[in-house]
Design an enzyme around this catalytic site. Sequence first.
Site, PDB file in Angstrom:
ATOM      1  N   ASP A   1       0.839  -1.198   0.000  1.00  0.00           N
ATOM      2  CA  ASP A   1       0.000   0.000   0.000  1.00  0.00           C
ATOM      3  C   ASP A   1       0.873   1.247   0.000  1.00  0.00           C
ATOM      4  O   ASP A   1       1.452   1.606   1.022  1.00  0.00           O
ATOM      5  CB  ASP A   1      -0.905  -0.033   1.243  1.00  0.00           C
ATOM      6  CG  ASP A   1      -1.736   1.227   1.380  1.00  0.00           C
ATOM      7  OD1 ASP A   1      -1.687   2.069   0.457  1.00  0.00           O
ATOM      8  OD2 ASP A   1      -2.423   1.375   2.403  1.00  0.00           O
TER       9      ASP A   1
ATOM     10  N   GLU B   1      31.557  10.743  -1.004  1.00  0.00           N
ATOM     11  CA  GLU B   1      32.348  10.615   0.235  1.00  0.00           C
ATOM     12  C   GLU B   1      31.439  10.966   1.399  1.00  0.00           C
ATOM     13  O   GLU B   1      31.197  12.138   1.671  1.00  0.00           O
ATOM     14  CB  GLU B   1      33.536  11.575   0.222  1.00  0.00           C
ATOM     15  CG  GLU B   1      34.427  11.503  -0.998  1.00  0.00           C
ATOM     16  CD  GLU B   1      35.366  12.712  -1.056  1.00  0.00           C
ATOM     17  OE1 GLU B   1      35.950  13.078  -0.026  1.00  0.00           O
ATOM     18  OE2 GLU B   1      35.483  13.298  -2.133  1.00  0.00           O
TER      19      GLU B   1
ATOM     20  N   GLU C   1      30.417  11.532   5.142  1.00  0.00           N
ATOM     21  CA  GLU C   1      30.954  11.786   6.479  1.00  0.00           C
ATOM     22  C   GLU C   1      29.829  11.579   7.486  1.00  0.00           C
ATOM     23  O   GLU C   1      28.652  11.776   7.166  1.00  0.00           O
ATOM     24  CB  GLU C   1      31.495  13.216   6.566  1.00  0.00           C
ATOM     25  CG  GLU C   1      32.697  13.422   5.655  1.00  0.00           C
ATOM     26  CD  GLU C   1      33.166  14.860   5.559  1.00  0.00           C
ATOM     27  OE1 GLU C   1      34.333  15.060   5.220  1.00  0.00           O
ATOM     28  OE2 GLU C   1      32.359  15.784   5.802  1.00  0.00           O
TER      29      GLU C   1
ATOM     30  N   GLU D   1      37.717  12.030  10.624  1.00  0.00           N
ATOM     31  CA  GLU D   1      37.567  13.324   9.971  1.00  0.00           C
ATOM     32  C   GLU D   1      38.023  14.445  10.911  1.00  0.00           C
ATOM     33  O   GLU D   1      38.449  14.198  12.030  1.00  0.00           O
ATOM     34  CB  GLU D   1      36.114  13.535   9.509  1.00  0.00           C
ATOM     35  CG  GLU D   1      35.928  13.345   8.009  1.00  0.00           C
ATOM     36  CD  GLU D   1      36.805  14.267   7.166  1.00  0.00           C
ATOM     37  OE1 GLU D   1      37.229  15.324   7.653  1.00  0.00           O
ATOM     38  OE2 GLU D   1      37.102  13.898   6.003  1.00  0.00           O
TER      39      GLU D   1
ATOM     40  N   GLU E   1      34.986   9.275   8.015  1.00  0.00           N
ATOM     41  CA  GLU E   1      34.657   9.125   6.595  1.00  0.00           C
ATOM     42  C   GLU E   1      35.129   7.759   6.132  1.00  0.00           C
ATOM     43  O   GLU E   1      36.224   7.310   6.495  1.00  0.00           O
ATOM     44  CB  GLU E   1      35.371  10.219   5.778  1.00  0.00           C
ATOM     45  CG  GLU E   1      35.152  10.091   4.271  1.00  0.00           C
ATOM     46  CD  GLU E   1      35.768  11.249   3.472  1.00  0.00           C
ATOM     47  OE1 GLU E   1      35.635  12.410   3.896  1.00  0.00           O
ATOM     48  OE2 GLU E   1      36.378  10.973   2.428  1.00  0.00           O
TER      49      GLU E   1
ATOM     50  N   HIS F   1      30.548  14.857  -0.486  1.00  0.00           N
ATOM     51  CA  HIS F   1      31.082  15.316  -1.774  1.00  0.00           C
ATOM     52  C   HIS F   1      30.716  14.276  -2.826  1.00  0.00           C
ATOM     53  O   HIS F   1      30.810  13.074  -2.555  1.00  0.00           O
ATOM     54  CB  HIS F   1      32.607  15.416  -1.735  1.00  0.00           C
ATOM     55  CG  HIS F   1      33.123  16.390  -0.717  1.00  0.00           C
ATOM     56  ND1 HIS F   1      34.423  16.402  -0.296  1.00  0.00           N
ATOM     57  CD2 HIS F   1      32.487  17.381  -0.045  1.00  0.00           C
ATOM     58  CE1 HIS F   1      34.579  17.371   0.591  1.00  0.00           C
ATOM     59  NE2 HIS F   1      33.419  17.980   0.778  1.00  0.00           N
TER      60      HIS F   1
ATOM     61  N   ARG G   1      40.336  24.170  -2.747  1.00  0.00           N
ATOM     62  CA  ARG G   1      39.312  23.316  -2.184  1.00  0.00           C
ATOM     63  C   ARG G   1      38.093  24.074  -1.680  1.00  0.00           C
ATOM     64  O   ARG G   1      37.166  23.473  -1.150  1.00  0.00           O
ATOM     65  CB  ARG G   1      39.907  22.517  -1.017  1.00  0.00           C
ATOM     66  CG  ARG G   1      40.644  21.280  -1.466  1.00  0.00           C
ATOM     67  CD  ARG G   1      41.110  20.473  -0.277  1.00  0.00           C
ATOM     68  NE  ARG G   1      41.805  19.279  -0.761  1.00  0.00           N
ATOM     69  CZ  ARG G   1      41.255  18.070  -0.783  1.00  0.00           C
ATOM     70  NH1 ARG G   1      40.042  17.867  -0.312  1.00  0.00           N
ATOM     71  NH2 ARG G   1      41.930  17.054  -1.257  1.00  0.00           N
TER      72      ARG G   1
ATOM     73  N   GLU H   1      34.372  17.296  -8.587  1.00  0.00           N
ATOM     74  CA  GLU H   1      33.837  17.002  -7.261  1.00  0.00           C
ATOM     75  C   GLU H   1      32.874  18.114  -6.869  1.00  0.00           C
ATOM     76  O   GLU H   1      33.293  19.262  -6.712  1.00  0.00           O
ATOM     77  CB  GLU H   1      34.995  16.932  -6.253  1.00  0.00           C
ATOM     78  CG  GLU H   1      34.552  16.664  -4.830  1.00  0.00           C
ATOM     79  CD  GLU H   1      35.680  16.876  -3.813  1.00  0.00           C
ATOM     80  OE1 GLU H   1      36.412  17.886  -3.909  1.00  0.00           O
ATOM     81  OE2 GLU H   1      35.822  16.037  -2.910  1.00  0.00           O
TER      82      GLU H   1
ATOM     83  N   ARG I   1      30.925  19.753  -4.047  1.00  0.00           N
ATOM     84  CA  ARG I   1      31.183  19.692  -2.610  1.00  0.00           C
ATOM     85  C   ARG I   1      29.995  20.095  -1.735  1.00  0.00           C
ATOM     86  O   ARG I   1      30.066  20.049  -0.515  1.00  0.00           O
ATOM     87  CB  ARG I   1      32.389  20.569  -2.286  1.00  0.00           C
ATOM     88  CG  ARG I   1      33.650  20.086  -2.984  1.00  0.00           C
ATOM     89  CD  ARG I   1      34.794  21.066  -2.846  1.00  0.00           C
ATOM     90  NE  ARG I   1      35.185  21.316  -1.465  1.00  0.00           N
ATOM     91  CZ  ARG I   1      35.952  20.502  -0.734  1.00  0.00           C
ATOM     92  NH1 ARG I   1      36.420  19.401  -1.269  1.00  0.00           N
ATOM     93  NH2 ARG I   1      36.263  20.800   0.508  1.00  0.00           N
TER      94      ARG I   1
HETATM   95  P1  ADP Z   1      39.098  13.694  -1.374  1.00  0.00           P
HETATM   96  O1  ADP Z   1      40.496  13.962  -1.839  1.00  0.00           O
HETATM   97  O2  ADP Z   1      38.135  14.710  -1.875  1.00  0.00           O
HETATM   98  O3  ADP Z   1      38.994  13.464   0.115  1.00  0.00           O
HETATM   99  P2  ADP Z   1      38.582  10.843  -1.595  1.00  0.00           P
HETATM  100  O4  ADP Z   1      39.870  10.177  -1.923  1.00  0.00           O
HETATM  101  O5  ADP Z   1      38.121  10.791  -0.179  1.00  0.00           O
HETATM  102  O6  ADP Z   1      38.685  12.347  -2.132  1.00  0.00           O
HETATM  103  O7  ADP Z   1      37.406  10.256  -2.491  1.00  0.00           O
HETATM  104  C1  ADP Z   1      37.462  10.234  -3.870  1.00  0.00           C
HETATM  105  C2  ADP Z   1      36.260   9.507  -4.442  1.00  0.00           C
HETATM  106  O8  ADP Z   1      36.238   9.711  -5.860  1.00  0.00           O
HETATM  107  C3  ADP Z   1      36.280   7.993  -4.223  1.00  0.00           C
HETATM  108  O9  ADP Z   1      35.000   7.552  -3.851  1.00  0.00           O
HETATM  109  C4  ADP Z   1      36.666   7.473  -5.624  1.00  0.00           C
HETATM  110  O10 ADP Z   1      36.197   6.157  -5.890  1.00  0.00           O
HETATM  111  C5  ADP Z   1      35.988   8.477  -6.512  1.00  0.00           C
HETATM  112  N1  ADP Z   1      36.477   8.496  -7.901  1.00  0.00           N
HETATM  113  C6  ADP Z   1      37.705   8.188  -8.368  1.00  0.00           C
HETATM  114  N2  ADP Z   1      37.734   8.246  -9.723  1.00  0.00           N
HETATM  115  C7  ADP Z   1      36.480   8.615 -10.124  1.00  0.00           C
HETATM  116  C8  ADP Z   1      35.865   8.827 -11.392  1.00  0.00           C
HETATM  117  N3  ADP Z   1      36.522   8.718 -12.540  1.00  0.00           N
HETATM  118  N4  ADP Z   1      34.545   9.165 -11.397  1.00  0.00           N
HETATM  119  C9  ADP Z   1      33.862   9.319 -10.260  1.00  0.00           C
HETATM  120  N5  ADP Z   1      34.388   9.125  -9.043  1.00  0.00           N
HETATM  121  C10 ADP Z   1      35.684   8.781  -8.963  1.00  0.00           C
HETATM  122 MG    MG Z   2      36.286  15.292  -1.143  1.00  0.00          MG
HETATM  123 MG    MG Z   3      36.000  14.399   4.081  1.00  0.00          MG
HETATM  124 MG    MG Z   4      37.532  12.406   1.231  1.00  0.00          MG
HETATM  125 MG    MG Z   5      40.886  11.543   0.599  1.00  0.00          MG
END
Ligand code: ADP
Ligand code: MG
Ligand code: MG
Ligand code: MG
Ligand code: MG
Length: 440
Positions: A51, A129, A131, A185, A192, A241, A312, A329, A331
Amino acid sequence: MSEISRMLEKIEKDKVKFIRLQFSDIQGQIKNVAIPAMQAEKALTQGISFDGSSIEGFARIEESDMLLRPDHSTYTVLPWRPEEARVARFICDVHRPDGTPFEGDPRYILKKTLAEAAEMGYTFNTGPELEFFLFKMINGEPSVEFQDHGGYFDLAPTDLAENVRRDIILALTDMGFEIEASHHEVAESQHEIDFKYGDALKTADNVVTFRFATKTIALLNNLHATFMAKPVYGINGSGMHVNCSLFKDGKNAFFDPDAPLQLSKVSQHFIAGVLNHAKSITRVANPTVNSYKRLVPGYEAPVYIAWSASNRTALVRVPAPRGNSTRIELRSPDPTCNPYLTFASILAAGIEGIKNEIEPPADASKNIFHMTEAERQQAHIDTLPGDLITANRHFMEDDLLCSTCGKHVTEGLNSIAEMEWDSYRTAVHPWEVEQYLTRY
Ligand code: ADP
Ligand code: MG
Ligand code: MG
Ligand code: MG
Ligand code: MG
């Protein structure tokens, strides 16, 4: 052997006794119907009816009969349930009794948007990502008391949560996640865990599963995991992110070794499209009143609508890796969002940028938070909406996002925003009592 018999055999081999049929409501909360394993064949062949009118923002009474159709690829055993009577789950698509997809199902909205991109030859990959905070349970109730006082990348013994994080990672790995990294974090008790990016539909399913598994494992350790965007004033909030890329013919379409910054035209147009719709995407990616307490200057969350390959603080950042890891990315999203609708909105905006060949503004290489208001104005840097009701207004005026979400979900989102805002606006908050009770 047919696909269905293979699935049934697997269910039996895994000694599964109960099956949870999961789907998401408009806010991205998991809903589920549990069936005994005996009903699996019926569920896999005909679907299971429920439902829909009792689900938030779902169906009206007069059209309440809905059907859950399990997606076979989402089958997984819930690793924390008893081994003698195993519980498995499927994520389901929601259909009307006549078999047509229900347009109020967020998963359908993402699928539809992915199909539009596929028509242009693109696959959309996302890597979120998430958190979250781990708080103490006090007398059986969640609190906002920190479980540890660690900081960014701290190790035990400050990082008491190490064991819990390991348990979460083990459970997620059992459920098929490829965990890339996990760390403490910036804020106390904040963590994270990153998993490998993938096709946006699978990733949205993963986000929902991630939240559910994390909360469950935390509770088994007598802790409360929360994905609330800003649970404590004065320290970092929790973001989600979203790393995004488009692939075409097996190659990353955002990468061009010969272009400036090695960013292809496609990636430039995608960024431009996302920036153009940034205000309305916020309604979807930051869906709670509390979300906007994270989007303030002074922390790591974005406020200004700009992109950058080097700093950033921008809303859209281009991380350094190139080649197949080339990505942008976004954010702003936070982990309270509905990942299906959030990914669909980002994709729709990016695709529009590509179709119309929109050029992004110049890369904001300076730290935007350090610019003066006048400097930002001169650089035409606009800001994200400051509260839910403003974001909702932008969303409601955005034809692209409204048509992406469809009438049903758009109306639902609008009424949820109005209701929540009204309830918040008229409540008397502790801050007000503190400020005014004795002054007047
Ligand atoms: P940050 O440096 O922002 O903390 P992280 O290393 O924590 O980044 O996370 C990076 C994320 O991006 C991971 O989940 C990774 O799998 C993802 N990622 C890597 N390559 C690609 C891609 N080509 N397309 C989309 N996401 C990607
Ligand atoms: Mg990030
Ligand atoms: Mg983070
Ligand atoms: Mg990260
Ligand atoms: Mg990282």
